[in-house]
Design a protein around this motif. Structure first.
Motif, short mmCIF file in Angstrom:
data_model
loop_
_atom_site.label_atom_id
_atom_site.label_comp_id
_atom_site.label_asym_id
_atom_site.label_seq_id
_atom_site.Cartn_x
_atom_site.Cartn_y
_atom_site.Cartn_z
N GLY A 139 92.98 76.28 43.18
CA GLY A 139 93.22 75.05 44.69
C GLY A 139 95.26 75.26 44.57
O GLY A 139 95.34 76.42 43.79
N HIS A 140 95.34 74.82 46.00
CA HIS A 140 96.57 74.72 45.79
C HIS A 140 97.62 73.61 44.66
O HIS A 140 98.84 74.52 44.85
N THR A 141 97.02 73.26 43.91
CA THR A 141 97.94 72.47 42.54
C THR A 141 98.33 73.72 42.03
O THR A 141 99.32 73.50 41.02
N GLU A 142 97.66 74.29 41.88
CA GLU A 142 97.25 75.10 40.54
C GLU A 142 98.52 76.91 40.85
O GLU A 142 99.54 76.88 40.45
N ALA A 143 98.24 76.78 42.62
CA ALA A 143 99.10 78.02 42.65
C ALA A 143 100.34 78.11 42.85
O ALA A 143 101.30 78.74 42.44
N ALA A 144 100.86 76.00 42.99
CA ALA A 144 101.85 75.99 43.74
C ALA A 144 102.41 75.82 42.35
O ALA A 144 104.26 76.48 41.81
N VAL A 145 101.64 75.11 40.69
CA VAL A 145 102.73 75.70 39.74
C VAL A 145 103.16 77.08 39.06
O VAL A 145 103.50 77.49 38.61
N ASP A 146 101.36 77.51 39.80
CA ASP A 146 101.66 79.37 38.48
C ASP A 146 103.61 79.87 39.37
O ASP A 146 103.85 80.41 39.28
N LEU A 147 103.56 79.60 40.42
CA LEU A 147 104.46 80.26 41.80
C LEU A 147 105.61 80.09 41.14
O LEU A 147 106.80 80.29 40.66
N ALA A 148 105.54 78.28 41.02
CA ALA A 148 107.16 77.87 40.26
C ALA A 148 106.94 77.94 39.20
O ALA A 148 108.35 78.95 38.91
N ARG A 149 106.17 78.68 37.95
CA ARG A 149 106.45 79.25 37.13
C ARG A 149 107.08 80.54 36.86
O ARG A 149 107.71 81.36 36.06
N LEU A 150 106.27 81.27 38.09
CA LEU A 150 106.99 82.62 38.24
C LEU A 150 108.20 82.84 38.64
O LEU A 150 109.28 83.42 37.97
N ALA A 151 108.95 81.46 39.37
CA ALA A 151 110.44 81.43 39.31
C ALA A 151 111.50 80.85 38.38
O ALA A 151 112.48 80.62 38.83
N HIS A 152 110.04 80.29 37.28
CA HIS A 152 110.64 79.99 36.11
C HIS A 152 111.34 78.16 36.17
O HIS A 152 112.19 77.58 35.66
N GLU A 153 110.29 77.24 36.61
CA GLU A 153 110.36 76.65 37.44
C GLU A 153 108.74 76.13 36.62
O GLU A 153 107.91 76.24 36.26
N GLU A 154 108.82 74.40 37.02
CA GLU A 154 107.11 73.92 36.07
C GLU A 154 106.84 72.74 38.10
O GLU A 154 105.65 71.86 37.69
N SER A 155 107.86 72.73 38.95
CA SER A 155 107.24 71.85 39.69
C SER A 155 107.37 72.81 41.63
O SER A 155 108.38 73.29 41.41
N ALA A 156 106.38 72.45 42.48
CA ALA A 156 106.48 72.80 44.00
C ALA A 156 106.25 71.49 44.49
O ALA A 156 105.27 70.93 43.94
N TYR A 157 106.65 71.64 45.96
CA TYR A 157 106.15 70.50 46.75
C TYR A 157 105.23 71.20 47.82
O TYR A 157 105.24 72.35 47.98
N ILE A 158 104.17 70.53 47.93
CA ILE A 158 103.10 70.91 49.00
C ILE A 158 103.01 70.44 50.39
O ILE A 158 102.85 69.13 50.44
N CYS A 159 102.69 70.93 51.33
CA CYS A 159 101.29 69.76 52.20
C CYS A 159 101.21 70.90 53.42
O CYS A 159 100.84 71.85 54.02
N GLU A 160 99.53 70.50 54.03
CA GLU A 160 99.02 71.32 54.25
C GLU A 160 98.86 71.28 55.69
O GLU A 160 99.70 70.16 56.50
#
Ligand code: 5RP
Ligand code: ZN
Ligand code: CA
Length: 202
Positions: A139-160
């Protein structure tokens, strides 16, 4: 591989990117940005151009620390999207302006934030990501956090992203929008492949 790394660099630079899930899942594209880099301008761009629901994927760790519990006792959403109770930062007024939402999003990613910094309910919807990320749930929930982790962070904001006519933007539409807005476009399938290879070579 290069595409994913390029997208992570764009996020680190404070840019938004477009991320599409599988065609046999929701077949939708979300704009994603790093919560720590959010600005009122970026929120305004999302609400004006994407027009979906602005949500903030976080790790389970953040959700626990900030006492963000599930919105409902039972989750009957088709994909089990892990909505928590909605929040506003305590220093907001309407909670909905681009300025107020940016403040709430930034505070969700701030390691110094505390549960009492947020009013409940509010106008921002945190979502809790599975710890194993897209390798467990695509899901986009996990994609957002995985991408944040690759940037050494733990959260991202999203909108369809919706089309002008109000229908969902599908792959061809998303690619055209990425060109128009000059934003990176990746798929959750590509992210999943990248993380699988990374895991194998670790
Ligand atoms: C919240 C949603 C969106 O689909 C969002 O992309 C997160 O959900 P998921 O992790 O299931 O893709 O429902 O507006
Ligand atoms: Zn959805
Ligand atoms: Ca989604």
């Amino acid at each position: 591989e290069e595409k994913i790394l390029h997208a992570v660099e764009a996020l680190k630079a404070g840019q938004l990117i477009i991320v599409a899930d599988d065609d046999n899942r929701e077949a939708e594209g979300d704009l994603i940005g790093l919560s720590s880099k959010v600005t009122p301008e970026a929120v305004n761009f999302m609400t004006k151009n994407a027009r979906g629901l602005l949500c903030v994927p976080v790790t389970k760790k953040i959700a626990q620390r900030l006492d963000l519990h599930a919105m409902t006792a039972e989750n009957s959403d088709a994909f089990g999207t892990a909505f928590t109770i909605s929040v506003d930062h305590k220093e907001t007024t309407t909670g909905i302006s681009a300025f107020d939402r940016a403040k709430t999003i930034k505070a969700l990613a701030d390691p110094n934030s505390e549960p009492s910094d947020f009013l409940r309910p509010g106008h921002i919807f945190p979502l809790i990501a599975e710890n194993a990320g897209v390798l467990k749930r695509r899901g986009h929930t996990e994609a957002a956090v995985d991408l944040a982790r690759l940037a050494h962070e733990e959260s991202a904001y999203i909108c369809e992203i919706l089309k002008e006519d109000g229908k969902m933007a599908r792959t061809a539409d998303l690619k055209a929008l990425a060109r128009k807005w000059q934003l990176d476009f990746i798929t959750i399938a590509e992210l999943s492949d990248y993380l699988t290879h990374q895991k194998k070579s670790a």
